[in-house]
Design an enzyme around this catalytic site. Structure first.
Site, PDB file in Angstrom:
ATOM      1  N   ALA A  64      78.947  22.961  20.171  1.00  0.00           N
ATOM      2  CA  ALA A  64      77.580  23.123  20.703  1.00  0.00           C
ATOM      3  C   ALA A  64      76.591  22.667  19.638  1.00  0.00           C
ATOM      4  O   ALA A  64      76.689  23.051  18.477  1.00  0.00           O
ATOM      5  CB  ALA A  64      77.337  24.580  21.081  1.00  0.00           C
ATOM      6  N   GLY A  66      72.678  21.800  20.296  1.00  0.00           N
ATOM      7  CA  GLY A  66      71.254  22.131  20.415  1.00  0.00           C
ATOM      8  C   GLY A  66      70.875  23.471  19.852  1.00  0.00           C
ATOM      9  O   GLY A  66      70.110  23.565  18.885  1.00  0.00           O
ATOM     10  N   GLU A 132      63.633  21.999  24.221  1.00  0.00           N
ATOM     11  CA  GLU A 132      64.607  21.330  25.100  1.00  0.00           C
ATOM     12  C   GLU A 132      64.051  21.316  26.515  1.00  0.00           C
ATOM     13  O   GLU A 132      63.147  22.112  26.841  1.00  0.00           O
ATOM     14  CB  GLU A 132      65.973  22.032  25.053  1.00  0.00           C
ATOM     15  CG  GLU A 132      66.806  21.619  23.845  1.00  0.00           C
ATOM     16  CD  GLU A 132      68.208  22.200  23.825  1.00  0.00           C
ATOM     17  OE1 GLU A 132      68.690  22.674  24.871  1.00  0.00           O
ATOM     18  OE2 GLU A 132      68.821  22.178  22.755  1.00  0.00           O
ATOM     19  N   HIS A 251      75.667  16.266  31.186  1.00  0.00           N
ATOM     20  CA  HIS A 251      74.717  16.119  30.084  1.00  0.00           C
ATOM     21  C   HIS A 251      74.245  14.673  30.088  1.00  0.00           C
ATOM     22  O   HIS A 251      75.066  13.760  30.078  1.00  0.00           O
ATOM     23  CB  HIS A 251      75.367  16.476  28.747  1.00  0.00           C
ATOM     24  CG  HIS A 251      74.359  16.674  27.657  1.00  0.00           C
ATOM     25  ND1 HIS A 251      73.641  15.639  27.124  1.00  0.00           N
ATOM     26  CD2 HIS A 251      73.922  17.795  27.048  1.00  0.00           C
ATOM     27  CE1 HIS A 251      72.802  16.114  26.210  1.00  0.00           C
ATOM     28  NE2 HIS A 251      72.954  17.424  26.150  1.00  0.00           N
ATOM     29  N   ARG A 297      67.702  18.446  33.203  1.00  0.00           N
ATOM     30  CA  ARG A 297      68.865  17.580  32.961  1.00  0.00           C
ATOM     31  C   ARG A 297      69.335  16.805  34.177  1.00  0.00           C
ATOM     32  O   ARG A 297      69.752  15.650  34.057  1.00  0.00           O
ATOM     33  CB  ARG A 297      70.047  18.450  32.501  1.00  0.00           C
ATOM     34  CG  ARG A 297      69.958  18.791  31.077  1.00  0.00           C
ATOM     35  CD  ARG A 297      71.150  19.565  30.633  1.00  0.00           C
ATOM     36  NE  ARG A 297      70.873  19.945  29.259  1.00  0.00           N
ATOM     37  CZ  ARG A 297      71.680  20.627  28.499  1.00  0.00           C
ATOM     38  NH1 ARG A 297      72.833  21.024  28.966  1.00  0.00           N
ATOM     39  NH2 ARG A 297      71.359  20.925  27.272  1.00  0.00           N
ATOM     40  N   HIS A 358      79.593  18.218  31.521  1.00  0.00           N
ATOM     41  CA  HIS A 358      79.248  19.024  30.352  1.00  0.00           C
ATOM     42  C   HIS A 358      79.507  20.521  30.534  1.00  0.00           C
ATOM     43  O   HIS A 358      80.005  21.173  29.628  1.00  0.00           O
ATOM     44  CB  HIS A 358      77.767  18.801  30.050  1.00  0.00           C
ATOM     45  CG  HIS A 358      77.245  19.503  28.843  1.00  0.00           C
ATOM     46  ND1 HIS A 358      77.805  19.341  27.588  1.00  0.00           N
ATOM     47  CD2 HIS A 358      76.214  20.371  28.676  1.00  0.00           C
ATOM     48  CE1 HIS A 358      77.131  20.076  26.703  1.00  0.00           C
ATOM     49  NE2 HIS A 358      76.176  20.714  27.351  1.00  0.00           N
ATOM     50  N   ARG A 393      71.699  24.934  34.884  1.00  0.00           N
ATOM     51  CA  ARG A 393      71.608  25.691  33.627  1.00  0.00           C
ATOM     52  C   ARG A 393      70.578  25.070  32.683  1.00  0.00           C
ATOM     53  O   ARG A 393      70.554  23.865  32.474  1.00  0.00           O
ATOM     54  CB  ARG A 393      72.978  25.676  32.951  1.00  0.00           C
ATOM     55  CG  ARG A 393      73.063  26.462  31.682  1.00  0.00           C
ATOM     56  CD  ARG A 393      74.435  26.289  31.080  1.00  0.00           C
ATOM     57  NE  ARG A 393      74.606  24.964  30.556  1.00  0.00           N
ATOM     58  CZ  ARG A 393      74.430  24.626  29.290  1.00  0.00           C
ATOM     59  NH1 ARG A 393      74.098  25.543  28.402  1.00  0.00           N
ATOM     60  NH2 ARG A 393      74.608  23.396  28.888  1.00  0.00           N
TER      61      ARG A 393
HETATM   62  C1  SIN Z   1      72.644  20.021  23.687  1.00  0.00           C
HETATM   63  O1  SIN Z   1      72.592  20.210  22.493  1.00  0.00           O
HETATM   64  O2  SIN Z   1      72.009  19.135  24.254  1.00  0.00           O
HETATM   65  C2  SIN Z   1      73.542  20.877  24.532  1.00  0.00           C
HETATM   66  C3  SIN Z   1      73.017  22.227  24.555  1.00  0.00           C
HETATM   67  C4  SIN Z   1      73.493  22.921  25.798  1.00  0.00           C
HETATM   68  O3  SIN Z   1      74.083  22.299  26.673  1.00  0.00           O
HETATM   69  O4  SIN Z   1      73.216  24.113  25.902  1.00  0.00           O
END
Ligand code: SIN
Length: 540
Positions: A64, A66, A132, A251, A297, A358, A393
């Site tokens: 992981a 982000g 994000e 993703h 997303r 993802h 999500r």
């Molecule tokens: C990302 O770093 O883009 C993935 C984070 C996530 O899917 O929660």
């Protein structure tokens, strides 16, 4: 239409009287964030056996990037975080669950810091907050730039290792074949320890399933090799209900260079200011959504797909060339290094990316304590459907969810084990399946992955889904009745079982909602589908 065979209740033949019997108050399966957190909680009052398919702390958590969403800024609040989560979930997020998770976030972060987590800090010493998509505030905590999961994993693994050995025993490289049930209750698991260790019956007062997701059902995925949906398969055979398997999140930006690993190019990069460009150099997201690169997303993934199709390309590009190069390289070391392996400089080059599978948003149905519909079985993490993610999500909500529900499931499992008076040694016998024939397991696995990518991908329609359902049923016809001697074949059986659940959900949901986009039903249909779609477990 080929009708799929009913999967056998147990994948292999055995008699628990003829196996080594191991006892534990609580058995936790999986050692990502949810499993580790569950084990730590259960170990406060119970003796725990932690069973993991790979090495301790391996799995998706480690990758992981982000971060962890937590409302910390002066302009932010748990209420806002919960509202963003509900908004992203498009009618299927359970608002009390969103409030619970957002409300507990600070406590879980404090706890992580107390265990020694080194989260990145701003120059004034406060925790650094990234952005994000879908989050209306900067609230993404991160570690070592873009290696948040690795830091969370490091800290939780050391906390587990610091406990006295009798509180948490760890069984690594152990493949859980099936849950053991008697009288509609989960009594533990049948584990395969490979040629040296053989099979064992593990009896537990309560079992926590935290086996992660199923991204490896797709050829192109950000997920590590172990994410093959085993937990869903074994819980399904044992009778636990799941729901919403059609919601597979893609993703938008995965590194796409032939021969290189499909490394995640974190969404935080777009939060930091990266643009998405097509081959002609056009920045296309501002025409698609007011939030441009930080649109939800599903919107970004579909826009990328549309550009790729329009130009006949296999990728688009992440562009950070307008940002300070040294800062870029320092802020995103994981992506920087992944790019460097194929000779690309994250700060100076256009980085080829495309969407890949993802996150499994659907999963095993559970309540606020993580209790599944099967007595004695708790669930947490990606294998669970807690009601947090709805139909879409939000990034960086899942490490948080893993900590919140891992803790809850661990506490509930310890209490359940006490109520049950500890482990109960039952007797379970299973008759064998047919001989495995000369099936090339790897070939079928690859075919499943190609099929799901093609027909149950970002865009779906009835024709492709029916074709996929027929093909999956055909493969199931000769793979499910067989008895395979080792985990590769058992994994294939789980993959085909779960693929059947995904295609059934995707066919049944005749609407577009969140990550489930039906080109033949392009609008959201609240009258028929403002509800979860259940994938019932087999009858015990
Ligand atoms: C990302 O770093 O883009 C993935 C984070 C996530 O899917 O929660």
């Amino acid at each position: 239409m080929v009708s799929p065979p009913r999967p056998r209740r147990y994948l292999v033949s055995f008699d628990t009287r003829e196996l080594p019997n191991v006892l534990a108050d609580v058995c936790v399966i999986g050692s990502g964030v949810a499993g580790l957190r569950a084990a730590l909680e259960a170990a406060r009052t119970a003796e725990v056996l932690l069973v993991t398919k790979g090495p301790l702390g391996g799995g998706a958590t480690l990758h992981a990037q982000g971060g962890i969403a937590c409302a910390m800024g002066p302009d932010d609040s748990p209420e806002l975080h919960a509202a963003d989560t509900v908004n992203a979930g498009q009618g299927l997020t359970d608002p009390p669950v969103a409030r619970l998770v957002a409300g507990e976030a600070r406590e879980r972060i404090e706890e992580l810091l107390g265990w020694g987590a080194r989260l990145d800090r701003a120059p004034d010493g406060s925790l650094a907050l990234g952005r994000e998509g879908g989050h209306s505030r900067a609230r993404i905590l991160h570690a070592n730039g873009d290696a948040t999961g690795a830091e969370v994993s490091r800290v939780l693994v050391s906390a587990v290792k610091a406990l006295p050995a009798h509180r948490v025993r760890v069984l690594e490289k152990a493949y859980v074949v099936d849950l053991l049930t008697e009288g509609g209750r989960c009594l533990g698991v049948l584990a395969d320890l490979g040629p040296a260790g053989g099979r064992q019956a593990i009896w537990a007062g309560a079992t926590v399933l935290a086996t992660g997701g199923a991204g490896r059902l797709y050829r192109e995925t950000t997920n590590p090799a172990g994410a093959t949906g085993d937990g869903l398969g074994i819980a399904h055979r044992a009778g636990a209900a799941a729901r919403d398997l059609e919601f597979v999140q893609f993703h938008p930006t995965t590194l796409y260079v032939a021969g290189a690993p499909r490394a995640l190019v974190t969404e935080a990069i777009r939060g930091y200011g990266a643009y998405l460009r097509d081959r002609t150099g056009r920045r296309f997201m501002p025409d698609v959504h007011p939030d441009a690169e930080l649109a939800p997303r599903d919107v970004v993934s579909r826009a990328i797909l549309a550009r790729m199709r329009a130009l006949g390309d296999v990728c688009v590009f992440v562009d950070l060339r307008h940002m300070p190069p040294e800062e870029v390289r320092a802020r995103f070391p994981t992506v920087r290094d992944a790019c460097a392996t194929v000779g690309l400089d994250l700060a100076r080059d256009l980085i080829p990316v495309r969407p890949t599978a993802h996150y499994a948003i659907g999963g095993l149905t559970c309540d606020l304590a993580g209790a599944s519909t099967l007595p004695g079985l708790l669930v947490a993490g990606e294998v669970a459907s807690t009601g947090l993610h709805g139909a879409n999500r939000l990034g960086s909500n899942s490490l948080l969810e893993g900590m919140v529900f891992g803790r809850r499931a661990g506490a509930a499992a310890a209490a359940e084990a006490t109520r049950a008076g500890g482990p109960r040694v039952g007797r379970v016998r299973a008759a064998g399946g047919g001989s495995p024939a000369a099936v090339d397991v790897a070939d079928v696995q690859n075919s499943v992955r190609a099929l799901l990518g093609r027909d149950i991908g970002i865009e779906r329609d009835a024709e492709g889904l029916r074709r996929a359902a027929e093909q999956i049923a055909f493969w199931q016809g000769y793979v499910l009745p067989a008895e395979f001697p080792d985990p590769a074949g058992l994994t294939l059986q789980n993959m085909l079982t779960v693929a059947g659940g995904i295609v059934a959900g995707a066919l049944a949901r005749e609407e577009t909602r969140g990550v489930h986009y039906r080109t033949d039903f392009p609008t959201r249909d609240d009258a028929r589908f403002a509800r979860h779609l259940e994938w019932p477990g087999l009858d015990g």
